[in-house]
Scaffold this active site. Sequence first.
Site, PDB file in Angstrom:
ATOM      1  N   ILE A 127      17.369 -46.387   9.940  1.00 12.72           N
ATOM      2  CA  ILE A 127      16.619 -45.959  11.006  1.00 12.72           C
ATOM      3  C   ILE A 127      15.560 -45.450  10.685  1.00 12.72           C
ATOM      4  O   ILE A 127      14.269 -45.494  10.917  1.00 12.72           O
ATOM      5  CB  ILE A 127      17.641 -45.346  12.291  1.00 12.72           C
ATOM      6  CG1 ILE A 127      16.428 -45.240  13.582  1.00 12.72           C
ATOM      7  CG2 ILE A 127      17.868 -44.054  11.601  1.00 12.72           C
ATOM      8  CD1 ILE A 127      17.478 -44.919  14.779  1.00 12.72           C
ATOM      9  N   LYS A 128      15.482 -44.303   9.525  1.00 12.47           N
ATOM     10  CA  LYS A 128      14.318 -43.586   9.257  1.00 12.47           C
ATOM     11  C   LYS A 128      13.549 -44.230   8.616  1.00 12.47           C
ATOM     12  O   LYS A 128      12.287 -43.909   8.533  1.00 12.47           O
ATOM     13  CB  LYS A 128      15.018 -42.418   8.209  1.00 12.47           C
ATOM     14  CG  LYS A 128      15.486 -42.833   6.837  1.00 12.47           C
ATOM     15  CD  LYS A 128      15.948 -41.682   6.162  1.00 12.47           C
ATOM     16  CE  LYS A 128      16.622 -42.209   4.863  1.00 12.47           C
ATOM     17  NZ  LYS A 128      17.035 -41.040   4.037  1.00 12.47           N
TER      18      LYS A 128
END
Length: 255
Positions: free
Chosen positions: A128-129
């Site tokens: 997700i980052k």
Amino acid sequence: MSEHQIVRPYGDTTGDGMVQLSFTLPIPHDKRAEGAALQLAAKMGMDPAMLVHAKAMGPDFTFFVVYGTVNHLVDVSTVRVVERDFPELSAAAVNQTIRKKLRRKLVVIGACIGTDAHTVGIDAILNIKGTAGHKGLEYYREMRVVNLGAQVAVPDLVEAARAERADAVLISQVVTQRDAHLHNTREASAAFREAFGADKRPLLVAGGPRFDELMAAELGVDRIFGRSTTPGEVASYLVDALITRRERAKETVHA
């Protein structure tokens, strides 16, 4: 751009042909090693060549940086690259298209196969980052992402794709010694063809800094992404290849 655009390297002044080259030789650092580096540079067409840096890499190796002139020209009009043939969508547009057209979550599996333990690339695309301000595929609400991590055997990847009913499989390869990335990718594509058949196998995407994007067909994958690829590019490609193109094909059949 004109039909033919001939260019030369640029160093100090336009068209001077100056290039900088770095390499390692398997010899200890001494005057003879520096002479060998200059001889190699000369054989590669650098004339004159200047040694600007030499550093011992342990007792048996030396790293060099050489600066010099080459006479080679490049015709830019003959350069072959893989152009992006799909629209780059926002995260919202990707989610909307999946929700509207697929009507379920798009399942993506990613892994570093073989002995490759470098997960930086696959994590940058999936986690997700993400990378450089671009959110990874886990950020997309309409995607279900399974990151198998590093050193995944090809049979295990095939079985996971079957169990998860994967729409797409992302193969990351950073280790390239003895063309390991090419051998591993060919092995994976052959295994998926055998396990699923051409009409039912997941979309296969390979990625890594040393891949040639023109080799997708040769390696048996649908797409190759090289360095600097963003998660948004991959997401847009998946939507286009899995959904948009199918919709176009259906429209053509019914036309």
